[in-house]
Motif scaffolding. Structure first.
Motif, PDB file in Angstrom:
ATOM      1  N   PRO A 152       0.832  -1.211   0.000  1.00 32.26           N
ATOM      2  CA  PRO A 152       0.000   0.000   0.000  1.00 32.26           C
ATOM      3  C   PRO A 152       0.863   1.256   0.000  1.00 32.26           C
ATOM      4  CG  PRO A 152      -0.749  -1.551   1.670  1.00 32.26           C
ATOM      5  CD  PRO A 152       0.557  -2.073   1.165  1.00 32.26           C
ATOM      6  N   GLY A 153       0.400   2.272  -0.696  1.00 28.11           N
ATOM      7  CA  GLY A 153       1.112   3.543  -0.709  1.00 28.11           C
ATOM      8  C   GLY A 153       2.178   3.655  -1.775  1.00 28.11           C
ATOM      9  N   LYS A 154       2.441   2.571  -2.489  1.00 29.38           N
ATOM     10  CA  LYS A 154       3.426   2.615  -3.562  1.00 29.38           C
ATOM     11  C   LYS A 154       2.768   3.117  -4.852  1.00 29.38           C
ATOM     12  CE  LYS A 154       7.047   1.055  -1.359  1.00 29.38           C
ATOM     13  NZ  LYS A 154       8.256   1.886  -1.164  1.00 29.38           N
ATOM     14  N   ARG A 155       3.603   3.671  -5.698  1.00 35.04           N
ATOM     15  CA  ARG A 155       3.100   4.184  -6.972  1.00 35.04           C
ATOM     16  C   ARG A 155       3.010   3.069  -8.012  1.00 35.04           C
ATOM     17  NH1 ARG A 155       7.077   9.492  -7.366  1.00 35.04           N
ATOM     18  NH2 ARG A 155       6.365  10.517  -5.439  1.00 35.04           N
ATOM     19  N   ILE A 156       2.328   3.376  -9.084  1.00 33.60           N
ATOM     20  CA  ILE A 156       2.159   2.381 -10.130  1.00 33.60           C
ATOM     21  C   ILE A 156       3.492   2.071 -10.807  1.00 33.60           C
ATOM     22  CG2 ILE A 156       1.717   3.686 -12.262  1.00 33.60           C
ATOM     23  CD1 ILE A 156      -0.968   1.965 -12.347  1.00 33.60           C
ATOM     24  N   THR A 157       4.441   3.003 -10.747  1.00 32.42           N
ATOM     25  CA  THR A 157       5.769   2.735 -11.295  1.00 32.42           C
ATOM     26  C   THR A 157       6.467   1.630 -10.501  1.00 32.42           C
ATOM     27  OG1 THR A 157       6.530   4.639  -9.989  1.00 32.42           O
ATOM     28  CG2 THR A 157       6.150   4.995 -12.338  1.00 32.42           C
ATOM     29  N   ASP A 158       6.229   1.612  -9.181  1.00 32.22           N
ATOM     30  CA  ASP A 158       6.786   0.543  -8.337  1.00 32.22           C
ATOM     31  C   ASP A 158       6.121  -0.792  -8.674  1.00 32.22           C
ATOM     32  OD1 ASP A 158       8.481   2.253  -6.683  1.00 32.22           O
ATOM     33  OD2 ASP A 158       6.614   3.009  -5.856  1.00 32.22           O
ATOM     34  N   TYR A 159       4.803  -0.752  -8.853  1.00 28.23           N
ATOM     35  CA  TYR A 159       4.073  -1.970  -9.194  1.00 28.23           C
ATOM     36  C   TYR A 159       4.513  -2.492 -10.558  1.00 28.23           C
ATOM     37  CZ  TYR A 159       0.721  -1.184  -5.346  1.00 28.23           C
ATOM     38  OH  TYR A 159       0.129  -1.031  -4.119  1.00 28.23           O
ATOM     39  N   ALA A 160       4.774  -1.573 -11.488  1.00 26.28           N
ATOM     40  CA  ALA A 160       5.205  -1.974 -12.827  1.00 26.28           C
ATOM     41  C   ALA A 160       6.542  -2.704 -12.769  1.00 26.28           C
ATOM     42  CB  ALA A 160       5.310  -0.754 -13.738  1.00 26.28           C
ATOM     43  N   LYS A 161       7.417  -2.254 -11.883  1.00 28.64           N
ATOM     44  CA  LYS A 161       8.708  -2.932 -11.720  1.00 28.64           C
ATOM     45  C   LYS A 161       8.514  -4.328 -11.145  1.00 28.64           C
ATOM     46  CE  LYS A 161      13.332  -2.540  -9.716  1.00 28.64           C
ATOM     47  NZ  LYS A 161      13.352  -3.942  -9.282  1.00 28.64           N
ATOM     48  N   THR A 162       7.614  -4.467 -10.160  1.00 32.71           N
ATOM     49  CA  THR A 162       7.316  -5.779  -9.570  1.00 32.71           C
ATOM     50  C   THR A 162       6.812  -6.738 -10.645  1.00 32.71           C
ATOM     51  OG1 THR A 162       6.787  -4.806  -7.424  1.00 32.71           O
ATOM     52  CG2 THR A 162       5.909  -6.999  -7.866  1.00 32.71           C
ATOM     53  N   ILE A 163       5.924  -6.251 -11.490  1.00 34.46           N
ATOM     54  CA  ILE A 163       5.356  -7.084 -12.558  1.00 34.46           C
ATOM     55  C   ILE A 163       6.424  -7.462 -13.573  1.00 34.46           C
ATOM     56  CG2 ILE A 163       3.712  -7.107 -14.480  1.00 34.46           C
ATOM     57  CD1 ILE A 163       1.905  -5.260 -12.745  1.00 34.46           C
ATOM     58  N   ALA A 164       7.240  -6.493 -13.963  1.00 38.78           N
ATOM     59  CA  ALA A 164       8.293  -6.767 -14.950  1.00 38.78           C
ATOM     60  C   ALA A 164       9.306  -7.773 -14.401  1.00 38.78           C
ATOM     61  CB  ALA A 164       8.999  -5.466 -15.335  1.00 38.78           C
ATOM     62  N   ASP A 165       9.678  -7.632 -13.135  1.00 40.04           N
ATOM     63  CA  ASP A 165      10.626  -8.573 -12.518  1.00 40.04           C
ATOM     64  C   ASP A 165      10.050  -9.989 -12.519  1.00 40.04           C
ATOM     65  OD1 ASP A 165      12.379  -6.521 -12.075  1.00 40.04           O
ATOM     66  OD2 ASP A 165      11.912  -6.294  -9.940  1.00 40.04           O
ATOM     67  N   TYR A 166       8.765 -10.094 -12.229  1.00 38.92           N
ATOM     68  CA  TYR A 166       8.090 -11.403 -12.240  1.00 38.92           C
ATOM     69  C   TYR A 166       8.119 -12.027 -13.634  1.00 38.92           C
ATOM     70  CZ  TYR A 166       3.852 -13.890 -13.635  1.00 38.92           C
ATOM     71  OH  TYR A 166       2.972 -14.733 -14.255  1.00 38.92           O
ATOM     72  N   LEU A 167       7.763 -11.227 -14.643  1.00 37.19           N
ATOM     73  CA  LEU A 167       7.726 -11.736 -16.018  1.00 37.19           C
ATOM     74  C   LEU A 167       9.109 -12.189 -16.474  1.00 37.19           C
ATOM     75  CD1 LEU A 167       5.354  -9.062 -17.607  1.00 37.19           C
ATOM     76  CD2 LEU A 167       4.795 -11.440 -17.111  1.00 37.19           C
ATOM     77  N   ASN A 168      10.126 -11.432 -16.096  1.00 40.67           N
ATOM     78  CA  ASN A 168      11.488 -11.771 -16.515  1.00 40.67           C
ATOM     79  C   ASN A 168      12.037 -12.991 -15.787  1.00 40.67           C
ATOM     80  OD1 ASN A 168      11.792  -9.686 -18.419  1.00 40.67           O
ATOM     81  ND2 ASN A 168      12.246  -8.210 -16.809  1.00 40.67           N
TER      82      ASN A 168
END
Length: 346
Positions: A117-133
């Motif tokens: 909670p409280g993180k920006r969508i840019t942080d979430y985008a990094k989490t998603i990209a790390d998962y995909l990679n």
């Protein structure tokens, strides 16, 4: 003759009663406490007797004869060829129901993805990209920017607006940085390693829907749109870290809105400047013309959109401000501490 008939009927009743008890007992779970996973396969062409034999060999049934009687009584069951995940705590009825429904074993790996909670969508985008990679085709490198571009694509966003009641054209405003900022429910999710960006976003929006739907009437009665509620909640998320302080920050926000006073929140200036809260604050940011920037005295009202993805606690706090009457509060921007200035009574 009559006596023989009575004896014969009695024997039949005892036989059927005994058979019923025999089958009922013999088809119970082998061990209700043994939930160790056992993979069981039905091959194409396997007969009912073959399936029972294989279940018996795997130690999944209590009594082979009872199982044969049961399965032949229930001729309507469709025993679909597939691999199933079973265990010894299951009764024969539960096992056969799985076969009938075709509840096949899924061997795809499940991973946890945590969105804070409280993180920006840019942080979430990094989490998603790390998962995909990490889990998908190594030849296809996915960047944080790829994820952001996907969830900022107007065509994609319009399909989501059609699907979710809480998403409106407000998120398509050209001055909004990230269309789904504030709308992605922060939780720990489980995803198959085959999940793509759309799967992840859909699951997060489903969770948002689950959280917001019970508040639908309350949001409607508040006089604010969902977008405005999330915009206010996002400020609260950044400014307070306890329920008591969230409610007080909410009260200050509502007080300033009522007074037609600029909110003057530093956290919105940081977002307008696309800077992190750990960075020094520059005075020039106060004059940034961005509609996110509530430090700019010309921007009266809520920011154009959420500045982070707020928790449900902050959303509820925006809808339920404290019964206080403050105009100001103090928060240490580079600390985990958030202190509402109770001395600053209006």
């Amino acid at each position: 003759m009559k006596k023989l008939l009575i004896i014969g009927v009695s024997i039949l009743i005892l036989f059927f009663a005994g058979t019923f008890i025999f089958v009922k007992v013999g088809t119970k779970a082998v061990d209700k406490n043994d939930r160790k996973e056992i993979l069981f396969t039905i091959n194409n062409g396997d007969s009912r007797n073959t399936i029972i034999k294989n279940l018996n060999d795997a130690g999944l049934i209590k009594n082979k004869l009872s199982a044969i009687i049961y399965i032949n009584i229930h001729r309507g069951l469709n025993l679909q060829a597939a691999t199933y995940q079973l265990d010894r705590s299951m009764s024969l009825k539960q096992i056969l129901t799985k076969f009938d429904k075709g509840e096949k074993y899924d061997d795809r790996k499940v991973v946890n993805l945590k969105f804070v909670p409280g993180k920006r969508i840019t942080d979430y985008a990094k989490t998603i990209a790390d998962y995909l990679n990490e889990y998908q085709d190594p030849a296809v490198k996915v960047t944080k920017e790829d994820v952001i571009n996907k969830i900022n694509d107007p065509s994609y966003i319009k399909t989501l607006i059609d699907k979710y009641w809480f998403l409106t054209d407000e998120v398509l405003d050209s001055e909004i940085y990230y269309a789904l900022e504030g709308y992605l429910q922060p939780e720990t999710y489980q995803f198959y390693t085959t999940a793509d960006i759309n799967d992840i976003i859909t699951k997060m929006l489903d969770a948002t829907s689950e959280k917001l739907t019970p508040l639908k009437d309350e949001i409607s009665k508040s006089g604010y749109t969902v977008h405005e509620v999330l915009s206010g909640a996002a400020i609260i998320e950044k400014e307070a870290n306890s329920d008591e302080d969230r409610a007080m920050v909410s009260q200050v926000i509502h007080k300033r809105l009522d007074m037609k006073m600029a909110l003057g929140m530093d956290v919105t200036a940081y977002y307008a400047a696309k800077a992190e809260l750990t960075e020094p604050y520059y005075k020039s940011w106060s004059n940034l013309p961005s509609k996110y920037n509530t430090r700019n005295i010309n921007n009266v009202g809520l920011p154009i959109g959420p500045i982070c993805n707020p928790s449900i606690s902050s959303i509820k706090a925006f809808l339920n401000p404290s019964n206080t009457n403050y105009v100001y509060f103090y928060a240490d921007m580079r600390s985990e501490e958030r202190r509402v200035g109770k001395e600053c009574r209006s």
